[in-house]
Design a protein around this motif. Structure first.
Motif, PDB file in Angstrom:
ATOM      1  N   GLY A 186       0.789  -1.229   0.000  1.00  0.00           N
ATOM      2  CA  GLY A 186       0.000   0.000   0.000  1.00  0.00           C
ATOM      3  C   GLY A 186       0.819   1.275   0.000  1.00  0.00           C
ATOM      4  N   ASP A 187       2.135   1.160   0.120  1.00  0.00           N
ATOM      5  CA  ASP A 187       2.992   2.354   0.213  1.00  0.00           C
ATOM      6  C   ASP A 187       3.041   3.163  -1.083  1.00  0.00           C
ATOM      7  OD1 ASP A 187       3.656   2.026   2.830  1.00  0.00           O
ATOM      8  OD2 ASP A 187       5.800   1.674   2.504  1.00  0.00           O
ATOM      9  N   THR A 188       3.211   4.465  -0.896  1.00  0.00           N
ATOM     10  CA  THR A 188       3.510   5.374  -2.000  1.00  0.00           C
ATOM     11  C   THR A 188       4.963   5.812  -1.877  1.00  0.00           C
ATOM     12  OG1 THR A 188       1.250   6.186  -2.094  1.00  0.00           O
ATOM     13  CG2 THR A 188       2.950   7.603  -3.042  1.00  0.00           C
ATOM     14  N   VAL A 189       5.708   5.667  -2.967  1.00  0.00           N
ATOM     15  CA  VAL A 189       7.124   6.032  -2.976  1.00  0.00           C
ATOM     16  C   VAL A 189       7.318   7.160  -3.988  1.00  0.00           C
ATOM     17  CG1 VAL A 189       9.484   5.214  -3.394  1.00  0.00           C
ATOM     18  CG2 VAL A 189       7.777   3.658  -2.399  1.00  0.00           C
ATOM     19  N   GLU A 244       3.527  20.533  -2.866  1.00  0.00           N
ATOM     20  CA  GLU A 244       2.063  20.689  -2.858  1.00  0.00           C
ATOM     21  C   GLU A 244       1.397  19.571  -3.658  1.00  0.00           C
ATOM     22  OE1 GLU A 244      -0.020  22.724  -1.225  1.00  0.00           O
ATOM     23  OE2 GLU A 244       1.790  23.301  -0.131  1.00  0.00           O
ATOM     24  N   ALA A 245       1.993  19.281  -4.812  1.00  0.00           N
ATOM     25  CA  ALA A 245       1.423  18.242  -5.676  1.00  0.00           C
ATOM     26  C   ALA A 245       1.430  16.889  -4.963  1.00  0.00           C
ATOM     27  CB  ALA A 245       2.194  18.162  -6.985  1.00  0.00           C
ATOM     28  N   LEU A 246       2.521  16.593  -4.267  1.00  0.00           N
ATOM     29  CA  LEU A 246       2.605  15.309  -3.551  1.00  0.00           C
ATOM     30  C   LEU A 246       1.556  15.230  -2.456  1.00  0.00           C
ATOM     31  CD1 LEU A 246       6.473  14.854  -3.306  1.00  0.00           C
ATOM     32  CD2 LEU A 246       4.878  13.279  -4.420  1.00  0.00           C
ATOM     33  N   GLY A 251      -3.693  12.497  -0.646  1.00  0.00           N
ATOM     34  CA  GLY A 251      -4.799  12.772   0.273  1.00  0.00           C
ATOM     35  C   GLY A 251      -4.370  13.572   1.498  1.00  0.00           C
ATOM     36  N   GLY A 252      -3.377  14.448   1.317  1.00  0.00           N
ATOM     37  CA  GLY A 252      -2.945  15.304   2.422  1.00  0.00           C
ATOM     38  C   GLY A 252      -1.979  14.645   3.389  1.00  0.00           C
ATOM     39  N   ARG A 300       5.853  12.013   4.458  1.00  0.00           N
ATOM     40  CA  ARG A 300       4.870  11.912   5.534  1.00  0.00           C
ATOM     41  C   ARG A 300       5.586  11.774   6.872  1.00  0.00           C
ATOM     42  NH1 ARG A 300       4.660   7.004   8.139  1.00  0.00           N
ATOM     43  NH2 ARG A 300       4.754   5.085   6.907  1.00  0.00           N
ATOM     44  N   LYS A 301       4.861  12.023   7.949  1.00  0.00           N
ATOM     45  CA  LYS A 301       5.427  11.849   9.293  1.00  0.00           C
ATOM     46  C   LYS A 301       5.845  10.382   9.472  1.00  0.00           C
ATOM     47  CE  LYS A 301       1.608  13.604  10.893  1.00  0.00           C
ATOM     48  NZ  LYS A 301       0.538  13.990  11.840  1.00  0.00           N
TER      49      LYS A 301
END
Ligand SMILES: [Zn+2]
Ligand SMILES: [Zn+2]
Length: 389
Positions: A186-189, A244-246, A251-252, A300-301
């Motif tokens: 499920g990760d986004t890289v 900003e695009a990322l 989804g923020g 992300r955090k």
């Protein structure tokens, strides 16, 4: 023999130099059949890598045929076709035993030059300055390969060089970049830089289970390759703010991990880009850390930053508070070729990827100067130049 020698910033020449000889019983001499210009060669060409000396032979991504072996070489024979890891490892020290080949304790006779800055020296690299061992490089007709049983990996005959060549450096570098992200389902890289290493990192991220891969670059042709070759989503950072695009695309939340496949000559934007270029030009800062800064904010955090683009010295104005408070993990390093090449070779032979897709230009060695200029200026959408000595 003929070889590409560095004579100063933006000055490479094809010179006639002595043929390499066996110096150590574990050496092999390899007749180079193909060698590529890597993005990190550009840092040498542009004069950003210290401890280069005029006359040094450059190049570290290569393959060829074994033509001579030392008395203690066990796994290779004359006539073997090999891809050689750009990083040199002894195969016997504690780091090599841990498969951390780029940290080898024994392969860098120039280590003392590095220790003044790094504390402890790292492995030798072909054609990559005296701080990395002063080894003659691969943009040459022949090359001496130390610890050949470990660094020279046998490959089958009958497959074109360009399908195998990038196993020497770019593919394992990209793979390690993805592996360091510890990708979960499920990760986004997000990958900064869609050159050869970036594209291999994107492909590898999918191999390791990423659900989404996002490429960030400014060259339309490279973004097209990221989209079509490795099925990445793309961001052109000259058209939109990448951070900003990322944020919007995730989804923020931000990408789970960020890979830097650019390194110390990042093309900064605006005031920040100007600041880095000015400081680097007067040697107040050795590296331009634009991508690092962006990744520290965009990730992300609790995410991971994986750094494969080369850095050589000092960076400035890092938003370290952001990294600290977001509990980011940093992973980085030169790649451990000997650990990855056999597995990636199988992947290529099984049709998992055709690495020759990143090759855009093939030139004879004698045209090295033109090759470096084309590569540097990305003329004719140049992504990788292969020399056929
Ligand atoms: Zn390289
Ligand atoms: Zn070692």
């Amino acid at each position: 023999m003929r070889a590409v020698c560095w004579h100063g910033a933006n000055d490479v020449r094809v010179d006639t130099v002595p043929d390499p000889k066996i110096l150590n019983p574990r050496d092999a001499i390899v007749k180079v059949t193909a060698a590529a210009i890597c993005g990190s060669d550009l840092h040498i060409y542009d004069g950003y890598i210290p401890t280069m000396q005029p006359g040094d032979i450059i190049g570290h991504e290569f393959m060829g045929e074994v033509v001579e072996i030392g008395s203690e070489v066990r796994k290779l024979q004359r006539g073997d076709r090999v891809v050689v890891s750009s990083i040199i490892g002894c195969g016997q020290c504690s780091y090599c035993n841990l498969q951390q080949w780029s940290l080898c304790d024994n392969s860098n006779p120039g280590g003392w030059l590095q220790e003044q800055v790094t504390g402890y020296s790292t492995a030798g690299i072909f054609g990559y300055s005296h701080a990395f061992g002063g080894y003659a490089g691969a943009h040459a007709e022949y090359i001496r390969v130390p610890f050949a049983d470990h660094g020279a990996i046998k490959v089958p005959q009958g497959i074109p060089d360009e399908k195998l060549l990038f196993l020497s450096d770019a593919f394992p570098t990209g793979y390690m970049g993805a592996e360091m992200c510890d990708i979960q389902p499920g990760d986004t890289v997000a990958v900064w830089g869609a050159g050869a290493v970036g594209l291999f990192a994107m492909h590898s991220a999918y191999m390791l289970g990423a659900e989404r891969v996002i490429a960030i670059d400014r060259f339309p042709e490279r973004l097209r390759m990221a989209r079509e070759l490795v099925k990445a989503e793309v961001i052109n950072y000259e058209e939109v703010d990448a951070g900003e695009a990322l944020k919007e695309m995730t989804g923020g939340r931000g990408p789970d991990s960020c890979i830097d496949a650019v390194g110390l000559e990042a093309h900064g934007m605006g005031v920040e880009g100007f600041y880095d270029k000015a400081k680097q030009a007067v040697r107040m800062e050795t590296d331009r850390p634009n991508v690092l800064r962006q990744m520290m904010v965009a990730c992300r955090k609790g995410g991971t930053l994986s750094i494969m683009g080369v850095y050589s010295g000092f960076v400035d104005k890092m938003p370290f508070g952001a990294a600290f408070n977001k509990a980011l993990t940093f992973k980085m390093g030169q790649m451990h070729g000997q650990r990855y090449i056999p597995m990636l070779l199988e992947h290529v032979l099984n049709g998992g990827i055709d690495p020759s897709a990143v090759l855009t230009h093939t030139l004879p060695l004698e045209e090295a100067k033109r090759g470096f200029e084309m590569f540097k200026n990305k003329q004719d959408n140049c992504m990788r130049v292969m020399f056929k000595p």
